[in-house]
Enzyme design. Structure first.
Site, PDB file in Angstrom:
ATOM      1  N   GLY A 134       0.838  -1.193   0.000  1.00  0.00           N
ATOM      2  CA  GLY A 134       0.000   0.000   0.000  1.00  0.00           C
ATOM      3  C   GLY A 134       0.868   1.236   0.000  1.00  0.00           C
ATOM      4  N   CYS A 135       0.423   2.287   0.645  1.00  0.00           N
ATOM      5  CA  CYS A 135       1.175   3.541   0.720  1.00  0.00           C
ATOM      6  C   CYS A 135       2.585   3.282   1.220  1.00  0.00           C
ATOM      7  CB  CYS A 135       0.455   4.526   1.640  1.00  0.00           C
ATOM      8  SG  CYS A 135       1.403   6.016   2.000  1.00  0.00           S
ATOM      9  N   PHE A 136       3.594   3.604   0.411  1.00  0.00           N
ATOM     10  CA  PHE A 136       4.954   3.235   0.801  1.00  0.00           C
ATOM     11  C   PHE A 136       5.503   4.074   1.943  1.00  0.00           C
ATOM     12  CE2 PHE A 136       6.648   5.304  -3.444  1.00  0.00           C
ATOM     13  CZ  PHE A 136       6.228   6.563  -3.037  1.00  0.00           C
TER      14      PHE A 136
END
Length: 427
Positions: free
Chosen positions: A39-41
């Site tokens: 997901g969001c890194f």
């Protein structure tokens, strides 16, 4: 003597070499890397960098066909439904003398929800998919084995099938510099990452606890719900500025869950924190996304949702009610007159007097309750009175009041809420 000299020289050479070698030389020799999509890194990097044995992390892009991906292009790809799109990815470098590949993978499974397909929490798109990009046969084998083990744990907990992509790493493209260690450099940054709450079997590191949705049966008919996340300084600011001083009549509750209260419904998925949702009879009526420290902007939003049409005209359009029509005009009970949006106290009843003008009049407000502003509308020069907490228009102040102040705060009854003293029996 020559022998002693030679021994001394050898010792000095050994000392020189030992101090010349990088401190991490042994670690580097035992290091291995693994590329993951969670997901969001930003959140992925924060979570995985805290795992014992992880010595370096780098965010970037992997899994797509483009050879020059950027944050903007990957975000656009993610919503295009095209094949071979890049995922936000994290390269994890770990010391195999301190930890193992299986332990790193266990942390990977625990620290996000691998059952969501092309999304992760509030972040939607193929760029947010769960993925393991292996670089060797041993990594592929470990990925598949740990997946099957975790699937059994998820199924036992009543959760769905793992959708994680397990595929060879073709290339890893480092992201722009400002994305690296983003949440360390920007502690106010958004982190939408959340796990399932299911521990990887045998893992000694506890899984992040998944927040349970609020119980709709225990909430009010008109209810504000603040959806927060654990790593969110904007949420902390909202807590400090607004919730810690909450006096509004509207009920408010907060949660780390990303779902509506049980039995209730959101109009659309959440995508940032904090998001403040107003529910009416279990259905989303309005939402306020994000908080930038502007308290009056939030109160204005709430006022627009909760005030009557007459109140909104006065509060936000500087309207005026007809004289001798207000419900608070002839009220003589003991208590406080408060802002109908924020609930903050404005005037005490013993500072109210009969001015004969047709509007509730006061000669002294509570300290810090009001803001005065020059008003040149309608061809007249007057002083406008606004609530310091919510910023709504209340009326005007004139210099023809009684002692000791000589002021007459002429206030519209519709934007005053009266709260009687508990001991008062006249109401």
């Amino acid at each position: 003597m020559k022998l002693i000299h030679m021994l001394k020289s050898t010792l000095l050479l050994c000392l020189f070499l030992s101090f010349s070698l990088p401190a991490s030389a042994a670690t580097v020799a035992a290091a291995d890397t693994l590329v993951l999509g969670m997901g969001c890194f930003w959140g992925a990097e924060k979570r995985m960098s805290e795992i014992p044995g992880v010595i370096r992390t780098e965010v970037g892009y992997a899994g797509g066909s483009s050879t020059s991906p950027t944050y903007e292009s990957v975000s656009k790809e993610g919503h295009s439904n095209k094949p071979a799109t890049h995922a936000e990815a994290l390269k994890v470098t770990y010391d195999s003398q301190v930890t193992t590949l299986d332990k790193v993978l266990a942390a990977f499974w625990q620290n996000h929800d691998p059952t969501q397909g092309n999304r992760q929490g509030n972040d939607i798109g193929s760029n947010y998919r769960s993925a393991i990009f292996y670089n060797s046969a041993s990594q592929q084998k470990a990925a598949l084995q740990t997946r099957d083990i975790y699937q059994q744990a998820l199924s036992k907990a009543g959760l769905g099938k793992i959708t994680t992509e397990i595929t060879p790493l073709k290339a890893f493209y480092p992201a722009e510099t400002y994305h690296q260690q983003y949440l360390k450099k920007n502690p106010n940054g958004y982190c939408g990452l959340g796990g399932t709450g299911v521990a990887f079997p045998g893992n000694t590191v506890a899984a992040p606890v998944a927040a349970a949705a609020l119980d709709g049966k225990k909430l009010a008919t008109q209810q504000l719900v603040v959806f927060e996340s654990e790593v969110c300084n904007f949420c902390k600011a909202f807590e400090k500025d607004i919730m810690s001083q909450w006096k509004s009549d509207v009920s408010i509750a907060k949660t780390y869950a990303t779902k509506a209260p049980v039995g209730w419904a959101l109009k659309e998925d959440l995508w940032a924190t904090p998001t403040i949702v107003l529910f009416e009879n279990g259905k989303e009526a309005a939402r306020y996304t994000g908080y930038d420290g502007n308290k009056q902007r939030f109160w204005r939003w709430l006022g627009v949702q909760t005030l009557s049409a007459e109140q909104r005209k006065i509060a936000f359009e500087k309207g005026t009610e007809m004289p001798f029509t207000g419900s608070n005009l002839d009220n003589h009970a003991a208590g406080y007159y408060v802002d109908p949006v924020s609930g903050e106290r404005l005037f005490r009843s013993d500072k109210k007097f009969n001015s004969g003008t047709g509007w509730p009049s006061f000669f002294d407000p509570l300290p810090g309750a009001l803001v005065l502003k020059e008003d040149t509308s309608h061809g007249a020069r007057r002083t406008e009175v606004l609530s310091a907490s919510s910023g709504i228009h209340l009326g005007h102040v004139f210099d023809d009041g009684p002692p000791p102040t000589g002021k007459r705060y002429c206030i519209n009854s519709a934007v005053l809420k009266f709260v009687p003293d508990k001991k008062d029996k006249t109401i």
